[in-house]
Motif scaffolding. Structure first.
Motif, PDB file in Angstrom:
ATOM      1  N   ASP A   1       0.822  -1.203   0.000  1.00  0.00           N
ATOM      2  CA  ASP A   1       0.000   0.000   0.000  1.00  0.00           C
ATOM      3  C   ASP A   1       0.863   1.263   0.000  1.00  0.00           C
ATOM      4  O   ASP A   1       0.559   2.245  -0.692  1.00  0.00           O
ATOM      5  CB  ASP A   1      -0.931   0.009   1.215  1.00  0.00           C
ATOM      6  N   ALA A   2       1.944   1.252   0.782  1.00  0.00           N
ATOM      7  CA  ALA A   2       2.819   2.424   0.826  1.00  0.00           C
ATOM      8  C   ALA A   2       3.469   2.663  -0.530  1.00  0.00           C
ATOM      9  O   ALA A   2       3.559   3.806  -0.997  1.00  0.00           O
ATOM     10  CB  ALA A   2       3.887   2.247   1.907  1.00  0.00           C
ATOM     11  N   GLN A   3       3.899   1.595  -1.183  1.00  0.00           N
ATOM     12  CA  GLN A   3       4.572   1.759  -2.471  1.00  0.00           C
ATOM     13  C   GLN A   3       3.594   2.116  -3.588  1.00  0.00           C
ATOM     14  O   GLN A   3       4.008   2.645  -4.624  1.00  0.00           O
ATOM     15  CB  GLN A   3       5.348   0.496  -2.830  1.00  0.00           C
ATOM     16  N   GLY A   4       2.332   1.835  -3.368  1.00  0.00           N
ATOM     17  CA  GLY A   4       1.323   2.226  -4.355  1.00  0.00           C
ATOM     18  C   GLY A   4       0.560   3.466  -3.949  1.00  0.00           C
ATOM     19  O   GLY A   4      -0.557   3.697  -4.418  1.00  0.00           O
ATOM     20  N   SER A   5       1.165   4.295  -3.106  1.00  0.00           N
ATOM     21  CA  SER A   5       0.461   5.437  -2.510  1.00  0.00           C
ATOM     22  C   SER A   5       0.543   6.691  -3.364  1.00  0.00           C
ATOM     23  O   SER A   5       1.224   6.738  -4.395  1.00  0.00           O
ATOM     24  CB  SER A   5       1.062   5.739  -1.133  1.00  0.00           C
ATOM     25  N   VAL A   6      -0.123   7.735  -2.890  1.00  0.00           N
ATOM     26  CA  VAL A   6      -0.142   9.013  -3.598  1.00  0.00           C
ATOM     27  C   VAL A   6       1.220   9.696  -3.617  1.00  0.00           C
ATOM     28  O   VAL A   6       1.401  10.682  -4.347  1.00  0.00           O
ATOM     29  CB  VAL A   6      -1.182   9.978  -2.987  1.00  0.00           C
TER      30      VAL A   6
END
Length: 417
Positions: free
Chosen positions: A43-48
């Motif tokens: 999730d962090a690596q796919g974040s805004v």
């Protein structure tokens, strides 16, 4: 783990992503440089933060609106410093290779000399292979492991350094299954007035957990990857003493790359936080125990292990004696057809092509993340042996595939989906 938003825009990519997720769930990932990160890291690596340019460093950016980027990067820096006991940390390199590049650019001039381990003996492309920028910019000479024992020949390294007079000595390897005497290599570097770069890309998590000796505080520079035995997402890291901090930072940015991938830095921050928890040490210990169990089983099945075993997360198998008619490439293909994914690998004294080498390399980081223990890894060793003993037998591969699927079902990946 869904890909609904991707599917709304691009069904073809969504299909590929879902196919990859199913491949990882239903097969054994045993490439020693791979692991499974947590949902939090995904999730962090796919974040805004993928939207944000943040050239520069925390508190000194070339763009506005970086307050949260600064916060995330500083968290990653501080957590890495705590994990490794490092004076200075740069978390911006996009990969371990670019981390190495930063050290070379910071400390060397074109034509300077690098002494590093030969690729066929367990070194890495970024340590001086002629196809890599290192071999093109610098004069490189390479040392070897003892072909009989599979261990680094420290006496030979000392003699070679005295003759070659390098500007930097590189330690740390991509296919070396034994502990490393960092202090001995530092002594070699000191004797010839050279710097020492320790590349812990493969063992970053083992070093962080204290289950492998650490070069931090010994070597002048320590580089690593953040996605192999430590589960912090894809990327690189550089650690050094404060005296080198400004030069290293300038070599990363603007010397070697532009804006950092802030979403990857976020993944590093989250993964480092996970590695600071007590259970990570248990994971690292289990990773090594699993590799030992795997190696012992393969040895019992008649396979020759380079150096006779392992101290870390990987085993390196030399097929020339036990299976002279089967190359590492043949074994890799047959095993993947049976649901076991590892790679063909060169071995000391290699007599075949690097594209179709004489050995295989198998690692346990990803299996351990899934919950595999020693008994599971002994079973995996038996399955590997069955396939390599009969690489063209479709019935054997089908039977092994069924047993692989059973192991995967008993140790599910991302089971909360």
């Amino acid at each position: 783990m869904d890909h609904d938003h991707v599917r709304d825009v691009d069904p073809a990519v969504a299909d590929a992503l879902e196919g990859e997720l199913e491949r990882q769930r239903s097969t054994l990932q045993m490439i020693a440089s791979e692991n499974h990160v947590s949902r939090a890291v995904v999730d962090a690596q796919g974040s805004v933060l993928t939207n944000k340019y943040a050239e520069g460093y925390p508190g000194s950016r070339y763009y506005g609106g970086c307050e949260y980027a600064d916060e995330v990067e500083q968290l990653a820096i501080d957590r890495a410093a705590e994990l490794f006991g490092a004076e200075h940390v740069n978390v911006q390199p996009h990969s371990g290779t670019q981390a190495n590049q930063a050290v070379y650019f910071a400390m060397l001039e074109p034509g300077d000399r690098i002494l590093s381990l030969d690729l066929t003996h367990g070194g890495h492309l970024s340590h001086g292979h002629p196809a890599n920028f290192v071999g093109q910019l610098y004069e490189v000479e390479q040392y070897e492991v003892d072909a009989e024992t599979g261990y680094i020949d420290y006496d030979g390294l000392e003699e070679q350094a005295a003759e070659f007079d390098p500007d930097i000595v590189v330690s740390g390897y991509s296919a070396y299954p034994r502990d490393i005497d960092w202090e001995r290599i530092q002594d070699v570097a000191d004797d010839v007035d050279a710097l020492h770069l320790a590349d812990i890309a493969h063992i970053t998590g083992l070093v962080a957990a204290g289950v492998h000796s650490s070069p931090v505080g010994i070597a002048d520079f320590v580089t690593g990857s953040t996605h192999k035995t430590i589960r912090a997402g894809r990327g690189g890291i550089v650690m050094c003493d404060e005296e080198y901090a400004d030069d290293v930072d300038a070599a990363v940015f603007p010397g070697g790359q532009g804006g950092p991938l802030m979403h990857n830095v976020a993944g590093k921050a989250v993964g480092f936080e996970e590695a600071l928890q007590p259970e990570f040490e248990e994971y690292a210990e289990q990773t090594v125990a699993n590799a030992k169990a795997l190696g012992e089983t393969l040895a019992d099945e008649g396979f020759s292990l380079v150096s006779g075993g392992t101290d870390n997360h990987l085993v390196l198998v030399d097929l020339r004696e036990s299976h002279p008619d089967t190359s590492g490439g043949d074994a890799e293909v047959a095993l993947e057809e049976a649901g076991i994914v590892l790679n063909g690998n060169t071995v000391p004294g290699e007599t075949r092509s690097a594209f179709d080498p004489s050995g295989i390399r198998a690692g346990t980081p990803a299996l351990t993340t899934r919950g595999f223990d020693e008994d599971d890894c002994r079973k995996v060793g038996e399955l590997i042996a069955r396939v390599i003993d009969a690489p063209d037998d479709e019935a054997v591969k089908a039977e092994v595939r069924e047993e692989v699927e059973a192991l995967c079902a008993a140790n599910p990946l991302y089971e909360d989906d």
